[in-house]
Design a protein around this motif. Sequence first.
Motif, short mmCIF file in Angstrom:
data_model
loop_
_atom_site.label_atom_id
_atom_site.label_comp_id
_atom_site.label_asym_id
_atom_site.label_seq_id
_atom_site.Cartn_x
_atom_site.Cartn_y
_atom_site.Cartn_z
N SER A 182 -8.94 6.59 1.64
CA SER A 182 -8.42 7.67 0.67
C SER A 182 -7.92 8.93 1.49
N THR A 183 -7.96 9.02 2.80
CA THR A 183 -7.41 10.16 3.21
C THR A 183 -5.89 10.14 3.48
N ALA A 184 -5.29 8.96 3.81
CA ALA A 184 -3.84 8.83 3.95
C ALA A 184 -3.26 7.86 3.09
N ALA A 185 -2.14 8.01 2.59
CA ALA A 185 -1.78 7.09 1.48
C ALA A 185 -0.64 6.28 2.28
#
Lengths: 392, 399
Positions: free
Chosen positions: A58-61
């Motif tokens: 969920s931190t990077a898309a």
Amino acid sequence: MAESIKDRVAVIGMGCTAFGERWDKNGEDLMVDAVYEALADAGIESKDIQAAWLGSQSTAATGQPLAQAVKLEYIPITRVENACATASDAFRNACYAVAAGVYDIVLAAGVEKLKDSGFTGLAGGGGGGTAVSPPTPPPVQFALAAQRYAHHYGMKPEDLKRALARIAVKNHHNGSLNPKAHFQREITIEQALSAPIIATPLGLFDCCGVSDGSAAAVITRPEIAKQLRSDYVLVKGLGLTCGGRQGTLQSQYDFVHFEENVTAAKQAYQQAGVKNPLKEIDHAEVHDCFSITELIICEDMGWAPRGKAPEYVMNGVFDLEGELAVNPDGGLKCFGHPIGASGVRMLYEVYKQLQGKAGPRQRKNPTLGLTHNLGGTPGSFTCAVTIVGGRD
Amino acid sequence: MGSIRGKVAIVGMGCTVAGERFDASQEDMIVEAGFEAIADAGVETKDIQAAWFGCNSVSANHALLNWSLKLGYKPMTKVNNGGASGADVLRHACLAVASGTFDLVLALGIEKATDAGFTAPGEGGRAFGGEGHVGPESLFTELRVPAQYALYATRYAHQYGLRPEELKEALARIAVKSRRAGARNPRAALRDEITLREALESPPIAWPLGLTDCCAVADGGAAAIVCTPEVARQLRDDFVLVEGLGQASGGREGQLAPSYSFSGLPETALAAERAYLMAGVRDPLRAVGHAQLFDAFTLLEFLACEDLGLAPRGQAAARLQAGFFDPEGELPTNTDGGLLANGYQPGGTGLRQVYESYLQLRGRAGPRQLKNVTRSLVQTQGGAAGSFTSLVQLFTTRD
């Protein structure tokens, strides 16, 4: 015909941040710390990296945050997502790209920044509007497995509870020897037994924490590895299995073993040529999101006969000094579970063990190490099993 | 670094009808594209040894793919790379087959956007489908996507001395061309032709881009069965070979460089360079017979043509006006209608673009079929102004 990945890919550098409540660092800072440690360890520069993979839940898309943080200028970067096995799968895809001969030196990094994102624990439910299982959070799902385990093998609840507590005590002991762990204190078996209940029979110390962290690995072919260092580590097997809700849909689903573990281990053992895992694997970092998960994993991996893992645990088979050390770095219990980073964090310990650099946790002459991730929910898991070994 | 050339083949593909698919769930569309590809390849689900999946709007993992297709206990991976997700899914399936670890695998990407509340990528600057906790604010995060590309359009006109009406007309020509192609594609989302006048007079979204300059949001996806050439030969005569896979991810270099041109994407130029090198292509204009370009906005087709070396810098508009990129022209582009007629499905777009190449190379594109196409190029991108991820993939007919 398809061939094994054994000895075709080498790990030449690794980095891992301290895990925990990292209010002092954002996601990019964590990636910079992990990646620069890995680059320095490999003795290369960021310009030597030809392609990269980023594991993040969920931190990077996309893959771009890694490029932005580390300034990997215009190389191919991909974000891989695979539930709790995200980081291991980022590593696995990087290995295939190297084995394909398309890239010489690549990077696999994982990151998750959970503590200031409002995240309190993994969401429940089977996902999707057609899930058969009720939306229960993970502690409840694994509590079901624990209850069933005791029933299935005719164990007294207090005996199972004690075996689970023994796992927590072991992992906290190992974590106390690890400066990068989130929790670095020993606990006693009495503390574990009397801890507040989360979902019966699982108490507070049966559940892993939530933390921030990042880890990274530099991967190349053995020919190039030889030129860079003498103590590189070789990939021996990469197993990955995904359940398709077979479990959720079957009335005979037993809840005392997870088929994804068994099949992923089988793939990895076959590739690595491992016949007797308890004897041949020296140490393993496994997905102890809950103590009961570690117990079941030990049986699914073939390290203890069915129903015998509690006995093996009580006899210290999986202790740091035992026959097969399980979670020598403290496991998810002491590191928490920044989802996109955990698999590579596990590999970091195995890599250091194989190089003889694990400090007070060092095993004697390890030959093969294993990492294991389990993501998803009972009935439909993703399981990754990675086996690595020292150079011949 | 080595090449992918000669190591990987595509033996089957499937593609959903694109559009407002209120009749189909995500699982339905996976089944639709997946089983068409499996049947086309003449294999069964049990023959698939591993899979890669693209879908930006569901989180977590591969699970949706396996739940829908029931592939059993096999390795499956979800790949996310913004608008380029579908293309990167195929790249990973190819790399895994080229590694020799698998003989036959599945690449599948879909997106169900219309009933997910999604209206356009980059709303509020956040990437579609991700929380995006990482990163300081981008310089362009407050700009909606059409506005970002409008900046490129005005700069492009300035750079090459195009008068505003010349620019507008060139862009309108692209819209007309793509919609005409879409009208000939039974799987397209928008199947009505438009006139040049309609395009020129369409309501402005972000000047100079009007409504017909912007692609729609649509549901859909596509799937490919990827295998070694040895396996492909046993399955069919007319398989397609993967010749080059180029990828480049920007690290905000564009946003940070005062010299950033705003009239091209360095990521696309670099991805093309890598793909051409793998394929041994020296003169792309001669070597490429058909191209599928990421025309989320009309202007992007110009930029792509120039970044890919298919038109000299500043000349794409003139070439387009001369009919160079028409189906009868020297280098037909977006013969399936492109994103302008098929809409944007980040998880699926890249594979949907390849589907048309796959049909064209095998002579199966029906009323859209081109003559004698032996090499096709597919370009896909995601990201925001100054920081893109771009993929360029090259395919050929079997030797």
